[in-house]
Design an enzyme around this catalytic site. Structure first.
Site, mmCIF file in Angstrom:
data_model
loop_
_atom_site.group_PDB
_atom_site.id
_atom_site.type_symbol
_atom_site.label_atom_id
_atom_site.label_comp_id
_atom_site.label_asym_id
_atom_site.label_seq_id
_atom_site.Cartn_x
_atom_site.Cartn_y
_atom_site.Cartn_z
ATOM 1 N N HIS A 38 0.831 -1.202 0.000
ATOM 2 C CA HIS A 38 0.000 0.000 0.000
ATOM 3 C C HIS A 38 0.867 1.254 0.000
ATOM 4 O O HIS A 38 0.465 2.316 0.449
ATOM 5 C CB HIS A 38 -1.002 -0.030 1.151
ATOM 6 C CG HIS A 38 -2.271 -0.744 0.757
ATOM 7 N ND1 HIS A 38 -2.238 -1.906 0.046
ATOM 8 C CD2 HIS A 38 -3.573 -0.438 0.916
ATOM 9 C CE1 HIS A 38 -3.476 -2.297 -0.190
ATOM 10 N NE2 HIS A 38 -4.314 -1.413 0.323
ATOM 11 N N ASP A 75 -5.170 5.163 10.089
ATOM 12 C CA ASP A 75 -6.587 5.357 9.760
ATOM 13 C C ASP A 75 -7.180 4.123 9.085
ATOM 14 O O ASP A 75 -8.367 3.858 9.186
ATOM 15 C CB ASP A 75 -6.753 6.534 8.786
ATOM 16 C CG ASP A 75 -6.388 7.855 9.424
ATOM 17 O OD1 ASP A 75 -6.248 7.906 10.659
ATOM 18 O OD2 ASP A 75 -6.232 8.844 8.679
ATOM 19 N N GLU A 94 -8.219 14.310 15.065
ATOM 20 C CA GLU A 94 -7.720 14.558 13.706
ATOM 21 C C GLU A 94 -8.433 15.795 13.183
ATOM 22 O O GLU A 94 -9.159 16.474 13.907
ATOM 23 C CB GLU A 94 -7.958 13.348 12.782
ATOM 24 C CG GLU A 94 -6.915 12.256 12.941
ATOM 25 C CD GLU A 94 -6.772 11.335 11.737
ATOM 26 O OE1 GLU A 94 -7.312 11.670 10.652
ATOM 27 O OE2 GLU A 94 -6.131 10.279 11.873
HETATM 28 C C1 LIG Z 1 -5.629 3.704 2.161
HETATM 29 C C2 LIG Z 1 -4.365 3.974 2.943
HETATM 30 C C3 LIG Z 1 -4.447 4.583 4.165
HETATM 31 C C4 LIG Z 1 -3.292 4.845 4.899
HETATM 32 N N1 LIG Z 1 -3.409 5.451 6.116
HETATM 33 C C5 LIG Z 1 -2.300 5.700 6.838
HETATM 34 C C6 LIG Z 1 -2.407 6.315 8.113
HETATM 35 O O1 LIG Z 1 -3.474 6.648 8.575
HETATM 36 N N2 LIG Z 1 -1.263 6.538 8.800
HETATM 37 C C7 LIG Z 1 -0.033 6.158 8.325
HETATM 38 O O2 LIG Z 1 0.952 6.359 9.024
HETATM 39 N N3 LIG Z 1 0.087 5.592 7.120
HETATM 40 C C8 LIG Z 1 -1.014 5.361 6.370
HETATM 41 N N4 LIG Z 1 -0.891 4.791 5.134
HETATM 42 C C9 LIG Z 1 0.454 4.518 4.616
HETATM 43 C C10 LIG Z 1 0.940 3.161 5.053
HETATM 44 O O3 LIG Z 1 1.209 3.149 6.440
HETATM 45 C C11 LIG Z 1 2.231 2.801 4.331
HETATM 46 O O4 LIG Z 1 2.056 2.887 2.955
HETATM 47 C C12 LIG Z 1 2.668 1.390 4.715
HETATM 48 O O5 LIG Z 1 3.916 1.135 4.160
HETATM 49 C C13 LIG Z 1 1.689 0.397 4.189
HETATM 50 O O6 LIG Z 1 1.992 -0.880 4.680
HETATM 51 P P1 LIG Z 1 2.223 -2.035 3.643
HETATM 52 O O7 LIG Z 1 2.137 -3.281 4.406
HETATM 53 O O8 LIG Z 1 1.328 -1.901 2.475
HETATM 54 O O9 LIG Z 1 3.728 -1.705 3.249
HETATM 55 P P2 LIG Z 1 4.453 -1.957 1.845
HETATM 56 O O10 LIG Z 1 3.958 -0.962 0.876
HETATM 57 O O11 LIG Z 1 4.338 -3.368 1.467
HETATM 58 O O12 LIG Z 1 5.959 -1.629 2.255
HETATM 59 C C14 LIG Z 1 6.353 -0.329 2.616
HETATM 60 C C15 LIG Z 1 7.857 -0.310 2.890
HETATM 61 O O13 LIG Z 1 8.135 -1.103 4.025
HETATM 62 C C16 LIG Z 1 8.966 -2.198 3.691
HETATM 63 N N5 LIG Z 1 8.444 -3.356 4.404
HETATM 64 C C17 LIG Z 1 7.239 -3.948 4.264
HETATM 65 N N6 LIG Z 1 7.120 -4.964 5.139
HETATM 66 C C18 LIG Z 1 8.265 -5.001 5.838
HETATM 67 C C19 LIG Z 1 8.753 -5.835 6.872
HETATM 68 N N7 LIG Z 1 8.057 -6.861 7.370
HETATM 69 N N8 LIG Z 1 9.995 -5.597 7.349
HETATM 70 C C20 LIG Z 1 10.755 -4.583 6.867
HETATM 71 N N9 LIG Z 1 10.346 -3.782 5.876
HETATM 72 C C21 LIG Z 1 9.113 -3.982 5.374
HETATM 73 C C22 LIG Z 1 8.876 -2.325 2.190
HETATM 74 O O14 LIG Z 1 10.045 -2.861 1.614
HETATM 75 C C23 LIG Z 1 8.678 -0.889 1.763
HETATM 76 O O15 LIG Z 1 9.908 -0.228 1.697
HETATM 77 C C24 LIG Z 1 -2.026 4.510 4.370
HETATM 78 C C25 LIG Z 1 -1.939 3.903 3.117
HETATM 79 C C26 LIG Z 1 -3.098 3.635 2.417
HETATM 80 C C27 LIG Z 1 -2.986 3.019 1.068
#
Ligand SMILES: Cc1cc2nc3c(=O)[nH]c(=O)nc-3n(C[C@H](O)[C@H](O)[C@H](O)COP(=O)(O)OP(=O)(O)OC[C@H]3O[C@@H](n4cnc5c(N)ncnc54)[C@H](O)[C@@H]3O)c2cc1C
Length: 512
Positions: free
Chosen positions: A94, A160, A276
């Site tokens: 994400h 969120d 917020e």
């Molecule tokens: C709809 C939506 C709402 C959101 N709301 C918020 C919010 O309210 N607050 C907020 O702070 N953020 C928010 N985000 C952002 C979100 O926290 C980050 O995009 C986060 O990285 C998403 O987690 P993911 O599992 O999809 O990570 P990924 O996109 O899969 O990875 C993100 C990064 O972390 C690394 N990574 C992933 N997993 C691991 C692991 N296990 N160990 C080490 N590195 C790892 C990846 O290599 C990459 O560099 C939101 C995003 C979306 C799409």
């Protein structure tokens, strides 16, 4: 050559296209992980995109681990090659700008293949202070919520949206309306298990292997793969009072927000559980779904008259027999919202925390979820937030005739952050998180939003507003050095210590 050896050779040929020496020498992928690589076009295609739908990098392989030791073997294997391949840890992908993607010749490590099996809640009573959950890095926060609620417990700090992986949000910061009180999610971790960039599985905490612990939290995936996090828990409330207060004056709005978050330390005063804020611009479409139909007309008039309306979103948790009405009355006493423009909903705790999922279902039904998201997330020092309002909200966004999308703004207390951890924050006691969350299926609009984002960044630079970008990407190393400022040396030293061959998380573009 037996069939499995042939498969190993093919795998290495593709993994290491430039490394012909090793292909010819029949260098072998370790037997125990050879079957975990996939080049299935559908799997490759999935691994080459993310929620942002802006950056697309096709990896050479996707690695589907079934255990932590598979992850360790993969990283050790890469380290053993003269030209190691990069490994992009992919949680829920994400990210907005390819942060979880690998470039050509890299491998995407698909954490979701671990299937979120691990959420183990400690044996403790709900009132005790020693409750925690041990959670796999691949687990989604929604599953942490469900598993802990079964025991009447809950984590304290959230994002969120809950369909994000624990490892993914802990690699950034993880903020929401609870962070003013409990800090970001990275401040709410007791221990981690991490497979470092050398392939070693290390347990760490503030007291043990602390350099790795502090580095990994907010470390953008640069130092290791989080395979387990120990998250502290508190008693779960059952219900919430969920309020929106509407303002037509920015200074009154920000003063009241800062007043509300100032109660985070005072145990004797009623404190909000969540603060917020958001903006309504006089630009279609106006999302009034929170409000009763009978109020839509007068809210629309208020927005039309003022151009921008600022909304404080305030939540008080409660249980069935609590004094919540009095607590809410105490909280809003003396606040300067537009008289009578106060709206309240009652919801279950879970319904409130999982509120964005309802939006996701709606947007999916309109085909507006799997589309490009040219987002901008920045943190602004409190002393310049009024200038930011004037220069960005009034003079850039409102004046340009493109839909503003969802715009969030809320203050955070810096003393809830730990400066030993990797993220950089503005250097003031209070700073504001601003999120401009846009979705569009039109390439033309993506360009317009990207150009608007650029204008906003340039405005801040020109006005000397020292912002920090959050969830940022697509930067040159020089820009990353500017981003980290005085913390760059520490960040680079930690990289040299824990991932000396610069294997992990190439999609962030920091060291590759
Ligand atoms: C709809 C939506 C709402 C959101 N709301 C918020 C919010 O309210 N607050 C907020 O702070 N953020 C928010 N985000 C952002 C979100 O926290 C980050 O995009 C986060 O990285 C998403 O987690 P993911 O599992 O999809 O990570 P990924 O996109 O899969 O990875 C993100 C990064 O972390 C690394 N990574 C992933 N997993 C691991 C692991 N296990 N160990 C080490 N590195 C790892 C990846 O290599 C990459 O560099 C939101 C995003 C979306 C799409």
């Amino acid at each position: 050559m037996d069939v499995s050896n042939l498969a190993f050779s093919i795998a290495i040929a593709v993994l290491c296209l430039p490394c012909t020496v090793f292909t010819e020498a029949n260098f072998k992928v370790p037997r125990e992980i050879a079957s975990k690589f996939s080049r299935d076009p559908q799997i490759l295609s999935l691994a080459s995109t993310d929620y942002g739908h802006i950056v697309h990098e096709t990896p050479s392989q996707v690695f589907e681990p079934s255990s932590v030791s598979d992850i360790s073997s993969l990283i050790k294997f890469s380290n053993s090659l003269p030209t190691p391949f990069t490994i992009a840890t992919r949680g829920k992908a994400h990210s907005i700008l390819g942060q979880a993607q690998a470039r050509r010749n890299g491998v995407v490590l698909n954490m979701t293949n671990l299937k979120g099996s691990l959420v183990s809640v400690s044996n403790c009573s709900g009132k005790s202070l020693n409750c925690y959950a041990d959670v796999g890095g691949e687990v989604l926060w929604i599953d942490v919520l469900h598993a802990t609620l079964e025991r009447g417990l809950t984590p304290l700090s959230w994002t969120d949206y809950l369909y994000l992986s624990v490892g993914g949000t802990l690699s950034n910061a993880g903020i929401s309306g609870q962070a003013f009180r409990f800090g970001p999610q990275i401040s709410n971790v007791l221990q981690l298990d991490v497979v470092t960039g050398k392939g070693e599985l290390v347990s760490c905490s503030r007291d043990k292997n602390s350099e790795l612990f502090y580095g990994v939290l907010g470390g953008l995936g640069q130092f290791g793969v989080i395979t387990r996090a120990r998250i502290p828990l508190g008693p779960a409330p059952t219900r919430v009072k969920w309020l929106h207060l509407l303002y037509n004056n920015f200074n009154a709005f920000s003063r009241d927000q800062e007043h509300l978050i100032s109660f985070s330390e005072n145990k004797n005063t009623t404190a909000a559980d969540y603060v917020e804020g958001m903006l309504l611009f006089n630009q279609p479409p106006l999302d009034l779904s929170f409000y009763p139909d009978s109020d839509h007309q007068r809210i629309t008039s208020l927005v039309t008259q003022n151009g921008i309306i600022y909304i404080i979103e305030l939540v008080k948790y409660y249980d069935s027999n609590s004094q919540v009405a009095k607590d809410v009355a105490d909280l809003v006493k003396g606040l300067n919202f537009v008289p009578t423009f106060i709206f309240e909903k009652d919801a279950s705790y879970e319904e409130f925390l999982n509120r964005v999922y309802a939006e996701e279902l709606f947007l999916r039904s309109k085909g507006l979820w799997e589309v490009p998201h040219p987002w901008l997330n920045i943190w602004i020092p409190r002393s310049r937030i009024s200038d930011f309002n004037e220069g960005v909200f009034n003079n850039i966004i409102l004046k340009q005739n493109i839909s503003s999308g969802i715009s969030l703004i809320y203050p955070l207390n810096r003393n809830k952050w730990d400066d030993k951890m990797s993220p950089v924050t503005p250097e003031e006691d209070v700073f504001y998180a601003v999120s401009l969350l846009r979705a569009t299926s039109s390439i033309d609009m993506v360009k317009k939003y990207e150009s608007q984002n650029q204008q906003i960044l340039e405005f801040c630079k020109g006005a000397g507003i020292k912002i920090t970008e959050y969830l940022t990407g697509n930067k040159t190393q020089k820009q990353w050095m500017e981003h980290f400022g005085s913390k760059w040396k520490l960040f680079a030293d930690r990289k040299a210590q824990f991932d000396p061959k610069r294997i992990l998380s190439p999609g962030q573009g920091i060291f590759q």
